[in-house]
Design a protein around this motif. Structure first.
Motif, PDB file in Angstrom:
ATOM      1  N   ALA A  88      -1.975 -36.652 -28.048  1.00 36.85           N
ATOM      2  CA  ALA A  88      -3.139 -37.396 -27.567  1.00 36.85           C
ATOM      3  C   ALA A  88      -3.677 -36.679 -26.340  1.00 36.85           C
ATOM      4  O   ALA A  88      -2.914 -36.204 -25.507  1.00 36.85           O
ATOM      5  N   PRO A  89      -5.006 -36.559 -26.205  1.00 35.27           N
ATOM      6  CA  PRO A  89      -5.556 -35.807 -25.086  1.00 35.27           C
ATOM      7  C   PRO A  89      -5.199 -36.390 -23.730  1.00 35.27           C
ATOM      8  O   PRO A  89      -5.306 -35.732 -22.726  1.00 35.27           O
ATOM      9  N   SER A  90      -4.747 -37.658 -23.676  1.00 38.62           N
ATOM     10  CA  SER A  90      -4.439 -38.262 -22.392  1.00 38.62           C
ATOM     11  C   SER A  90      -3.006 -38.011 -21.952  1.00 38.62           C
ATOM     12  O   SER A  90      -2.625 -38.375 -20.862  1.00 38.62           O
ATOM     13  N   ASP A  91      -2.162 -37.381 -22.799  1.00 40.44           N
ATOM     14  CA  ASP A  91      -0.764 -37.213 -22.440  1.00 40.44           C
ATOM     15  C   ASP A  91      -0.192 -35.952 -23.067  1.00 40.44           C
ATOM     16  O   ASP A  91      -0.287 -35.754 -24.267  1.00 40.44           O
ATOM     17  N   VAL A  92       0.369 -35.094 -22.233  1.00 44.95           N
ATOM     18  CA  VAL A  92       1.094 -33.931 -22.707  1.00 44.95           C
ATOM     19  C   VAL A  92       2.469 -34.027 -22.055  1.00 44.95           C
ATOM     20  O   VAL A  92       2.647 -33.624 -20.912  1.00 44.95           O
ATOM     21  N   ALA A  93       3.401 -34.649 -22.764  1.00 42.47           N
ATOM     22  CA  ALA A  93       4.771 -34.834 -22.265  1.00 42.47           C
ATOM     23  C   ALA A  93       4.774 -35.516 -20.900  1.00 42.47           C
ATOM     24  O   ALA A  93       5.522 -35.146 -20.006  1.00 42.47           O
ATOM     25  N   GLY A  94       3.906 -36.513 -20.726  1.00 43.16           N
ATOM     26  CA  GLY A  94       3.842 -37.240 -19.469  1.00 43.16           C
ATOM     27  C   GLY A  94       3.042 -36.542 -18.385  1.00 43.16           C
ATOM     28  O   GLY A  94       2.971 -37.027 -17.261  1.00 43.16           O
ATOM     29  N   LEU A  95       2.440 -35.398 -18.688  1.00 42.46           N
ATOM     30  CA  LEU A  95       1.645 -34.648 -17.724  1.00 42.46           C
ATOM     31  C   LEU A  95       0.162 -34.822 -18.017  1.00 42.46           C
ATOM     32  O   LEU A  95      -0.232 -34.904 -19.170  1.00 42.46           O
ATOM     33  N   ARG A  96      -0.641 -34.824 -16.970  1.00 41.33           N
ATOM     34  CA  ARG A  96      -2.082 -34.901 -17.148  1.00 41.33           C
ATOM     35  C   ARG A  96      -2.585 -33.595 -17.759  1.00 41.33           C
ATOM     36  O   ARG A  96      -2.345 -32.520 -17.216  1.00 41.33           O
ATOM     37  N   PRO A  97      -3.264 -33.656 -18.898  1.00 52.38           N
ATOM     38  CA  PRO A  97      -3.771 -32.413 -19.498  1.00 52.38           C
ATOM     39  C   PRO A  97      -4.901 -31.844 -18.651  1.00 52.38           C
ATOM     40  O   PRO A  97      -5.587 -32.574 -17.940  1.00 52.38           O
ATOM     41  N   PRO A  98      -5.098 -30.539 -18.730  1.00 53.09           N
ATOM     42  CA  PRO A  98      -6.193 -29.945 -17.960  1.00 53.09           C
ATOM     43  C   PRO A  98      -7.534 -30.358 -18.555  1.00 53.09           C
ATOM     44  O   PRO A  98      -7.676 -30.454 -19.771  1.00 53.09           O
ATOM     45  N   PRO A  99      -8.529 -30.599 -17.709  1.00 50.52           N
ATOM     46  CA  PRO A  99      -9.860 -30.884 -18.233  1.00 50.52           C
ATOM     47  C   PRO A  99     -10.392 -29.674 -19.003  1.00 50.52           C
ATOM     48  O   PRO A  99     -10.142 -28.536 -18.615  1.00 50.52           O
ATOM     49  N   PRO A 100     -11.114 -29.892 -20.093  1.00 52.37           N
ATOM     50  CA  PRO A 100     -11.708 -28.771 -20.830  1.00 52.37           C
ATOM     51  C   PRO A 100     -12.609 -27.942 -19.916  1.00 52.37           C
ATOM     52  O   PRO A 100     -13.212 -28.463 -18.977  1.00 52.37           O
TER      53      PRO A 100
END
Length: 189
Positions: free
Chosen positions: A4-16
């Motif tokens: 999901a774009p809102s979660d990468v292993a509990g980390l905030r994903p970088p903005p596009p």
């Protein structure tokens, strides 16, 4: 299935958007066995961009490394690495990497399939990486992202065949070379 774009292993994903490698906080290194030990080297002059897509699979990475910047903490070895026995600096001053696919592998892990060009020879390579996070930078609050990536390559695939047989058997320099990259990139677009 994509994260999901809102979660990468509990980390905030970088903005596009477009990110540029921060040379002060990025390391492009390699490790090769030399006789009985491992020797670590690095390139200090490089540029690169990461185009972060809406989905990780839509991302793109391009890097250009200047061979003249090779450092192994031994000037004679550095000169030998720049010579025709290895990188042939005078004829091939630049190494390039261009990604062709990015895919999440679970949690913060990812793989990058790409094309590594050394001495005008382009070969496929897969980097295995880990996303370390993103957020505001310390100086001006600009967005940064962090990641690591690693791969093992066979140097003879790029015509770097020089070696010596040791009296005790085996070769002076390993044919396999580990690539280790630590990235911090700054959002510029």
């Amino acid at each position: 299935m994509s994260q999901a774009p809102s979660d990468v292993a509990g980390l905030r994903p970088p903005p596009p958007g477009k990110y540029e490698l921060d040379r002060a906080h990025t390391m492009v290194e390699f490790v090769a066995r030399h006789m009985l030990t491992k020797v670590r080297g690095r390139f200090t002059d490089f540029d690169g961009t990461i185009e972060v897509g809406e989905r990780p699979e839509d991302s793109q990475i391009d890097v250009e490394i200047r061979v003249a910047s090779i450092q192994t903490n031994e000037p004679r070895r550095d000169a030998h690495m720049r010579s025709g026995d290895f990188f042939e600096l005078e004829t091939y001053p630049v190494i390039t990497f261009h990604s062709i696919a990015v895919r999440p592998t679970g949690g913060a892990g990812f793989e990058i399939d790409g094309e590594l060009t050394i001495k005008d020879e382009t070969r496929p390579i897969t980097l295995k990486g880990e996303f370390l996070g993103s957020g505001p930078g310390m100086s001006d609050g600009s967005t940064i992202l962090g990641a690591t990536a690693r791969a093992r390559v066979f140097r003879e695939d790029w015509g770097m065949n020089w070696n010596m047989v040791m009296e005790t058997g085996g070769f002076l320099v390993s044919k396999d070379v580990d690539i280790e990259i630590e990235v911090e990139a700054l959002k510029v677009g």
